[in-house]
Design a protein around this motif. Structure first.
Motif, PDB file in Angstrom:
ATOM      1  N   LYS A  83       0.929  -1.172  -0.048  1.00 13.47           N
ATOM      2  CA  LYS A  83      -0.158  -0.027   0.152  1.00 13.47           C
ATOM      3  C   LYS A  83       0.949   1.403   0.029  1.00 13.47           C
ATOM      4  O   LYS A  83       0.388   2.491   0.041  1.00 13.47           O
ATOM      5  N   THR A  84       2.107   1.029   0.100  1.00 15.42           N
ATOM      6  CA  THR A  84       3.205   2.075   0.049  1.00 15.42           C
ATOM      7  C   THR A  84       2.956   3.158  -1.201  1.00 15.42           C
ATOM      8  O   THR A  84       2.809   2.462  -2.329  1.00 15.42           O
ATOM      9  N   LYS A  85       2.754   4.324  -1.069  1.00 19.89           N
ATOM     10  CA  LYS A  85       2.683   5.288  -2.209  1.00 19.89           C
ATOM     11  C   LYS A  85       4.035   5.209  -2.966  1.00 19.89           C
ATOM     12  O   LYS A  85       5.348   5.093  -2.368  1.00 19.89           O
ATOM     13  N   GLU A 124      -0.610   3.559  -5.021  1.00 19.37           N
ATOM     14  CA  GLU A 124      -0.045   2.381  -4.452  1.00 19.37           C
ATOM     15  C   GLU A 124       0.895   1.766  -5.252  1.00 19.37           C
ATOM     16  O   GLU A 124       0.390   1.521  -6.479  1.00 19.37           O
TER      17      GLU A 124
END
Length: 421
Positions: A83-85, A124
């Motif tokens: 989910k990290t941008k 993401e």
């Protein structure tokens, strides 16, 4: 091993608690009836607990089994890190991990801010699809109007970001897998020959330009490398020169000596007699500064200040114009050096090492046509060496070749430029 938790009911209800009206023998929790009932809990390879919600207990148990198996076979992916941008992946994870100097990292940051972040900043890392990866690559030429080798270079940097995401267990595969990179369009290299370099050097209006041009033709150093050359890099008795740093300019910081971008760039170059004689003459006539920031710098402007890249380019183009030669770039002297090595029979690995390239394949891409010419020269040498006596004009057995087809003698290799300053 992981375990399953019933979110809707208390696992250890207090004495006398009212029974859940919907599920017999259970005591309702505050979350009763809200969202999915079953929670799978398990530890990742790092020991931290992960959770996921499921509609039924068998689904939760199946998830735990899947996660435990993936830990065993090495395919485990951190569901939360996916989910990290992308912006965080680039600047907080990928960029600090790149094995390069700080100046290059600043260049990488600028590239990402120009071409990647405007398109995918809020996304993401797990959300990018292969079709989107291919579409983004097309923007490099259609929207940003990049040409030459730049689209391929930018794409390789972005691809490495997603490779890092795969290695870091954020995503199972890169969205660029199966997507062909932009075609690498290498410019055709047509370096000046020895006679042309001699002619250009003779038209230098200052000793420093003549000596720098000749030394570059004899060593193939980059502009920043020769401008950052120091006396302690010279080992004239050993007929060698160490390339360990380069002169760079940065707005707001000015000129400074910096280490080379790659380990391959840090190299030792053999010096021939002409180069040694040239350096000895120049150092005796123009001693380097003995103190101050630029102490020991071999080539400087009057007053002991370093030479800028644009100044060197201007001087060399002026020499080309005066010599009525093509307006070559300073970098073409580096190509000239490579062409002389190739024509002399040096193998690609040696040429790559002399130029400080990180990959011999890169050297082959740039100079492929020169290696092809060298191969033809090898054939001519072999034909001449193995010719029958009558094929070379001598007496001997009869030949089936018709008259007038004898190969031309192979010319001797021309000597490298040797100009007296």
């Amino acid at each position: 091993m992981g375990y399953v938790v019933d979110r809707w009911h208390l696992s250890t209800p207090p004495k006398g608690a009212a029974e859940c009206g919907e599920h017999k023998g259970k005591v309702a929790a505050k979350a009763h009836g809200k969202g999915k009932r079953w929670q799978a809990r398990y530890n990742g390879p790092d020991g931290a607990e992960r959770t996921s919600l499921h509609r039924t207990k068998p689904e939760a148990e199946k998830e735990i089994t899947k996660q435990e198996a993936s830990k065993l076979d090495g395919s485990w992916i951190d569901p939360d890190r996916g989910k990290t941008k992308i912006e965080q992946v680039v600047f907080d994870i990928w960029l600090p991990a790149t094995n390069t100097i700080e100046r290059t990292k600043r260049e990488y940051r600028g590239t990402m801010n120009r071409y990647l972040i405007p398109e995918w900043a809020g996304r993401e890392v797990r959300s990018i699809r292969p079709s989107e990866a291919g579409a983004w690559q097309n923007l490099l030429t259609s929207k940003y109007e990049l040409g030459g080798t730049t689209p391929n270079r930018v794409s390789r940097l972005v691809r490495s970001v997603f490779r890092m995401a795969v290695i870091d267990r954020m995503i199972p595969v890169s969205p660029f897998d199966g997507i062909k990179a932009p075609t690498l369009v290498e410019a055709h290299i047509d370096p000046p020959d020895v006679s042309t370099v001699r002619l250009i050097i003779r038209e230098a209006h200052r000793d420093r330009w003549a000596v720098m041009a000749q030394l570059d033709a004899l060593t193939g150093m980059r502009s920043g490398e020769i401008r950052g050359l120091r006396v302690d890099n010279l080992r004239l008795l050993n007929q060698a020169l160490d390339v360990h740093q380069q002169l760079v300019y940065e707005p707001g910081k000015g000129y400074y000596l910096d280490k080379l971008k790659t380990g391959a760039g840090r190299r030792t170059l053999p010096l021939n007699k002409a180069a040694i004689k040239l350096l000895a003459w120049y150092l005796s006539k123009y001693p380097p500064p003995k103190e101050g920031e630029w102490a020991g710098l071999v080539f400087t402007m009057p007053g002991g200040k370093p030479i800028g890249e644009s100044t060197l380019d201007w001087a060399f183009k002026a020499m080309c114009t005066k010599a009525k030669a093509r307006r070559y770039r300073w970098h073409d002297l580096r190509h000239h050096y490579a062409s002389v090595l190739i024509a002399g029979g040096e193998n690609p690995k040696v040429v790559s090492r002399r130029l400080g390239h990180t990959d011999v394949a890169f050297t082959m891409r740039i100079y492929a046509h020169l290696f092809a010419e060298a191969e033809e020269q090898t054939r001519s040498v072999l034909d001449a060496a193995w010719a029958e006596p009558d094929e070379t004009g001598g007496s001997g057995s009869e030949s089936s070749e018709p008259a007038g087809t004898n190969p031309e003698p192979v010319p001797r290799e021309r000597a490298l430029v040797q100009v007296n300053p």
